[in-house]
Design a protein around this motif. Sequence first.
Motif, PDB file in Angstrom:
ATOM      1  N   ASP A 268       0.850  -1.191   0.000  1.00 26.00           N
ATOM      2  CA  ASP A 268       0.000   0.000   0.000  1.00 26.00           C
ATOM      3  C   ASP A 268       0.891   1.249   0.000  1.00 26.00           C
ATOM      4  O   ASP A 268       2.110   1.175   0.075  1.00 26.00           O
ATOM      5  CB  ASP A 268      -0.974  -0.006   1.193  1.00 26.00           C
ATOM      6  CG  ASP A 268      -0.262  -0.001   2.530  1.00 26.00           C
ATOM      7  OD1 ASP A 268       0.911   0.398   2.570  1.00 26.00           O
ATOM      8  OD2 ASP A 268      -0.877  -0.395   3.534  1.00 26.00           O
ATOM      9  N   ARG A 327       8.937  -5.155   4.803  1.00 22.02           N
ATOM     10  CA  ARG A 327       7.649  -5.295   4.105  1.00 22.02           C
ATOM     11  C   ARG A 327       7.716  -6.335   3.003  1.00 22.02           C
ATOM     12  O   ARG A 327       6.866  -6.334   2.100  1.00 22.02           O
ATOM     13  CB  ARG A 327       7.197  -3.954   3.493  1.00 22.02           C
ATOM     14  CG  ARG A 327       7.073  -2.841   4.505  1.00 22.02           C
ATOM     15  CD  ARG A 327       5.734  -2.866   5.167  1.00 22.02           C
ATOM     16  NE  ARG A 327       5.484  -1.641   5.924  1.00 22.02           N
ATOM     17  CZ  ARG A 327       4.329  -1.378   6.490  1.00 22.02           C
ATOM     18  NH1 ARG A 327       3.331  -2.200   6.365  1.00 22.02           N
ATOM     19  NH2 ARG A 327       4.181  -0.272   7.180  1.00 22.02           N
ATOM     20  N   ARG A 447      -6.550 -11.623   3.552  1.00 23.53           N
ATOM     21  CA  ARG A 447      -5.971 -10.473   4.236  1.00 23.53           C
ATOM     22  C   ARG A 447      -7.064  -9.479   4.645  1.00 23.53           C
ATOM     23  O   ARG A 447      -7.055  -8.920   5.730  1.00 23.53           O
ATOM     24  CB  ARG A 447      -4.965  -9.757   3.322  1.00 23.53           C
ATOM     25  CG  ARG A 447      -3.632 -10.475   3.208  1.00 23.53           C
ATOM     26  CD  ARG A 447      -2.654 -10.004   4.250  1.00 23.53           C
ATOM     27  NE  ARG A 447      -1.409 -10.734   4.153  1.00 23.53           N
ATOM     28  CZ  ARG A 447      -0.248 -10.187   3.833  1.00 23.53           C
ATOM     29  NH1 ARG A 447      -0.180  -8.891   3.591  1.00 23.53           N
ATOM     30  NH2 ARG A 447       0.842 -10.906   3.769  1.00 23.53           N
ATOM     31  N   GLN A 450      -8.912 -10.718   7.622  1.00 24.46           N
ATOM     32  CA  GLN A 450      -8.131 -10.558   8.859  1.00 24.46           C
ATOM     33  C   GLN A 450      -8.146  -9.113   9.337  1.00 24.46           C
ATOM     34  O   GLN A 450      -8.309  -8.828  10.512  1.00 24.46           O
ATOM     35  CB  GLN A 450      -6.667 -10.953   8.613  1.00 24.46           C
ATOM     36  CG  GLN A 450      -6.473 -12.420   8.333  1.00 24.46           C
ATOM     37  CD  GLN A 450      -5.072 -12.681   7.821  1.00 24.46           C
ATOM     38  OE1 GLN A 450      -4.101 -12.332   8.468  1.00 24.46           O
ATOM     39  NE2 GLN A 450      -4.973 -13.275   6.654  1.00 24.46           N
ATOM     40  N   ARG A 451      -7.951  -8.196   8.393  1.00 18.98           N
ATOM     41  CA  ARG A 451      -7.905  -6.781   8.757  1.00 18.98           C
ATOM     42  C   ARG A 451      -9.203  -6.371   9.443  1.00 18.98           C
ATOM     43  O   ARG A 451      -9.192  -5.688  10.462  1.00 18.98           O
ATOM     44  CB  ARG A 451      -7.687  -5.919   7.511  1.00 18.98           C
ATOM     45  CG  ARG A 451      -6.330  -5.240   7.489  1.00 18.98           C
ATOM     46  CD  ARG A 451      -6.292  -4.098   6.507  1.00 18.98           C
ATOM     47  NE  ARG A 451      -6.785  -4.457   5.183  1.00 18.98           N
ATOM     48  CZ  ARG A 451      -6.042  -5.093   4.275  1.00 18.98           C
ATOM     49  NH1 ARG A 451      -4.808  -5.423   4.539  1.00 18.98           N
ATOM     50  NH2 ARG A 451      -6.551  -5.382   3.098  1.00 18.98           N
ATOM     51  N   GLU A 452     -10.307  -6.853   8.865  1.00 16.15           N
ATOM     52  CA  GLU A 452     -11.609  -6.481   9.416  1.00 16.15           C
ATOM     53  C   GLU A 452     -11.770  -7.041  10.830  1.00 16.15           C
ATOM     54  O   GLU A 452     -12.187  -6.342  11.750  1.00 16.15           O
ATOM     55  CB  GLU A 452     -12.695  -7.047   8.498  1.00 16.15           C
ATOM     56  CG  GLU A 452     -14.030  -6.377   8.686  1.00 16.15           C
ATOM     57  CD  GLU A 452     -15.055  -6.980   7.737  1.00 16.15           C
ATOM     58  OE1 GLU A 452     -16.177  -7.203   8.185  1.00 16.15           O
ATOM     59  OE2 GLU A 452     -14.705  -7.231   6.559  1.00 16.15           O
ATOM     60  N   ALA A 455      -9.091  -5.460  13.410  1.00 13.17           N
ATOM     61  CA  ALA A 455      -9.041  -3.999  13.527  1.00 13.17           C
ATOM     62  C   ALA A 455      -9.235  -3.500  14.958  1.00 13.17           C
ATOM     63  O   ALA A 455      -8.529  -2.599  15.400  1.00 13.17           O
ATOM     64  CB  ALA A 455     -10.059  -3.372  12.589  1.00 13.17           C
ATOM     65  N   GLU A 460      -3.173  -6.484  11.978  1.00 14.03           N
ATOM     66  CA  GLU A 460      -3.531  -6.661  10.568  1.00 14.03           C
ATOM     67  C   GLU A 460      -3.508  -8.095  10.112  1.00 14.03           C
ATOM     68  O   GLU A 460      -4.223  -8.472   9.197  1.00 14.03           O
ATOM     69  CB  GLU A 460      -2.563  -5.854   9.684  1.00 14.03           C
ATOM     70  CG  GLU A 460      -2.912  -4.399   9.622  1.00 14.03           C
ATOM     71  CD  GLU A 460      -2.065  -3.656   8.614  1.00 14.03           C
ATOM     72  OE1 GLU A 460      -1.333  -4.309   7.854  1.00 14.03           O
ATOM     73  OE2 GLU A 460      -2.151  -2.427   8.606  1.00 14.03           O
ATOM     74  N   MET A 461      -2.636  -8.889  10.747  1.00 12.03           N
ATOM     75  CA  MET A 461      -2.480 -10.254  10.250  1.00 12.03           C
ATOM     76  C   MET A 461      -2.548 -11.249  11.398  1.00 12.03           C
ATOM     77  O   MET A 461      -2.218 -10.939  12.539  1.00 12.03           O
ATOM     78  CB  MET A 461      -1.145 -10.390   9.519  1.00 12.03           C
ATOM     79  CG  MET A 461      -1.136  -9.679   8.190  1.00 12.03           C
ATOM     80  SD  MET A 461       0.379  -9.947   7.282  1.00 12.03           S
ATOM     81  CE  MET A 461       1.543  -9.013   8.213  1.00 12.03           C
ATOM     82  N   GLN A 464       0.264 -11.869  13.937  1.00 11.38           N
ATOM     83  CA  GLN A 464       0.543 -10.914  15.013  1.00 11.38           C
ATOM     84  C   GLN A 464      -0.273 -11.180  16.270  1.00 11.38           C
ATOM     85  O   GLN A 464      -0.075 -10.529  17.291  1.00 11.38           O
ATOM     86  CB  GLN A 464       0.243  -9.483  14.515  1.00 11.38           C
ATOM     87  CG  GLN A 464       1.061  -9.059  13.319  1.00 11.38           C
ATOM     88  CD  GLN A 464       0.478  -7.848  12.618  1.00 11.38           C
ATOM     89  OE1 GLN A 464      -0.725  -7.644  12.623  1.00 11.38           O
ATOM     90  NE2 GLN A 464       1.337  -7.042  12.018  1.00 11.38           N
TER      91      GLN A 464
END
Lengths: 536, 120
Positions: A268, A327, A447, A450-452, A455, A460-461, A464
Amino acid sequence: MSMGRASGVALIGTEGHMIEVEADISQTLPAFVLLGLPDASLKESQDRIRSAANNTGLALPPRKLTINLLPAPLRKSGSSLDLAILMSAWAADGHVTGTDGIVFLAELGLDGRLRPVRGVLPAVASAVKTGFSRVVVSRGNAAEAALVPGAEILAGDHVAEVAHAFRSATWKPLPGGTPEPLDHQWGGSSSTQVTERLADRAPGEETAGADAGSPALPDLAEVHGQYEARFALEAAAAGGHHLLLVGPPGAGKTMMAERLPSILPPLDEEAAMEVTAIASITANAKTVTSLQRTPPFESPHHSASSAAIVGGGSRVAAPGAVTRAHRGVLFLDEAPEHSRQVLDSLRQPLESGHVSLHRSAGSVSYPARFQLVMAANPCLCGMNTGAGTQCTCTVLQRRTYLSRISGPLLDRIDCQVQVERPRSVSQSLESSGEPSSAVLQRVMRARAAQRERLAPWGLEMNSQVSLKLLSHGLRLPKESTGLLDEALDRADLSLRGYVRVLRLAWTISDITGEDRPGEEHIDAAMQLRQQLGGPA
Amino acid sequence: MRTKDRTGTLGEELAAAHLREAGHTVLHQRWRCRAGELDLVTRDEDTLVGVEVKTRRGTGFGHPLEAVDAKKRERLYRLLLEYAADQELLAVPRRLDVIGLILAPDGSCRELTHLQDVRP
């Protein structure tokens, strides 16, 4: 007036610090005094600057010129302040005006040509962040500087053009005639103008676009068979899990690892900025003309020293492979052949996502949020696979080989799989595998899911997620985790292993599009956690 | 007389004329002692002034002022001290000036720069 001011940027790591350059001309015998902790390369600038000024036709006065670089305690180095120093000196002499608050980033040739410098992207980015949006660079850096949103860029080939753009009321024509006007003028609509003109000039060169010139990545379609390893790779890509591939020589471990970037989502805006900034300060960087959207892939040879991997060098430490892989993917082929010190030095960046390197000249912190992929042979001869009948290693050799990867490091690798040599010819060579683009679709969907979900916790993942979160916010019902709980009770699995299996299970359920992992997902996750040398 | 010495003498004459115009009283021209020579010694109001005159016929070898470096300045200060001791003027405040002259081909003055009190 005998005082002049201009601005520059000093880079420490990828972090820019604004430098105010003050010039004072005093009515005494000619001298050049440079204050504010300049290093040897910066001290050399005085001779470049005098020559450049002479050869431009705007010689500096035969008086004492005192240059002060603020803030004084910060060590400054390099040649990127050349132009700022000369402009402030000319401002002090009255040739130019309005240089106060303008950032100048270029090295000077003796003939007054502007030469590109390294690290323009992070320098301009931090200048804009500090509120200095007007930047003058050499034409070679124009495209790179223009990548920073909000920056107003002036680019030129020669210092005479810059002087002319800032000419004062008492400007006298130069002996060489009126120089060409600089690219772009302040207050123009956008900085892309610069890059367009740049493209006009050099049609052969890549233009700065959203993602120009990213090389074609090797595609997963070239991998035949290997369904388990492909699935592990997909899971690693989707959840950001670190990956260990163990298998005999020729099984395709390296081939698989090299294809991981092709199934990682493009970077991004923010990540691309960070990655391109690192590329911009790396010594062997080509000229940066566009943001890098492809996740980087670094594969250092196993003879690499820990300074090469984590960063090092005397004075201020230079970034190493972990930072270049920020990244993206750090791939250690033949992982057990790497020195133990190197492998263990990865633990800190794996944990924190950055490396702090301390040297006498100062400490510097580089970002290092990479995905670790390691490949290893099962033993010294590499044949200890399946029944292991072809293996010629002694029992002791077999035992010690994989244990060269230390427990604490293995602990941080969620996904550990065996890669077998393809057995059946029909299965592996007939049809080509699923192409990367199709896998990437699923990875991106996973992805997003997961982010949703993560949050609320700022994550994010799945890689983590902590034990605490798994046992509270993301706790699964007993029916699903039964199998896993049993394994834990039998001491087949440590609590850490338990956490990793759960993380993987969540990723697998994200890939298949389920709300939460069920029994079958946990079973699949346990397959990706085969025990390799020691308890999981 | 060699050309370079003629250039020097010419420059000193021009410098002396400039200083008189500026209100200096010229005390000595080319004052010599064992340690060297002061081009001009003048009095500017209550100050004793040692003046180094540097003359060139062009800037091809750099500006004349650039020829006065830190070492030369040190030597001139020592000379000025010797002069003051010799003339029993040690109680008088003193300073060192430098005059840089660029001559036109016909020997007239093209550019004269007078730097006062050139302490580092």
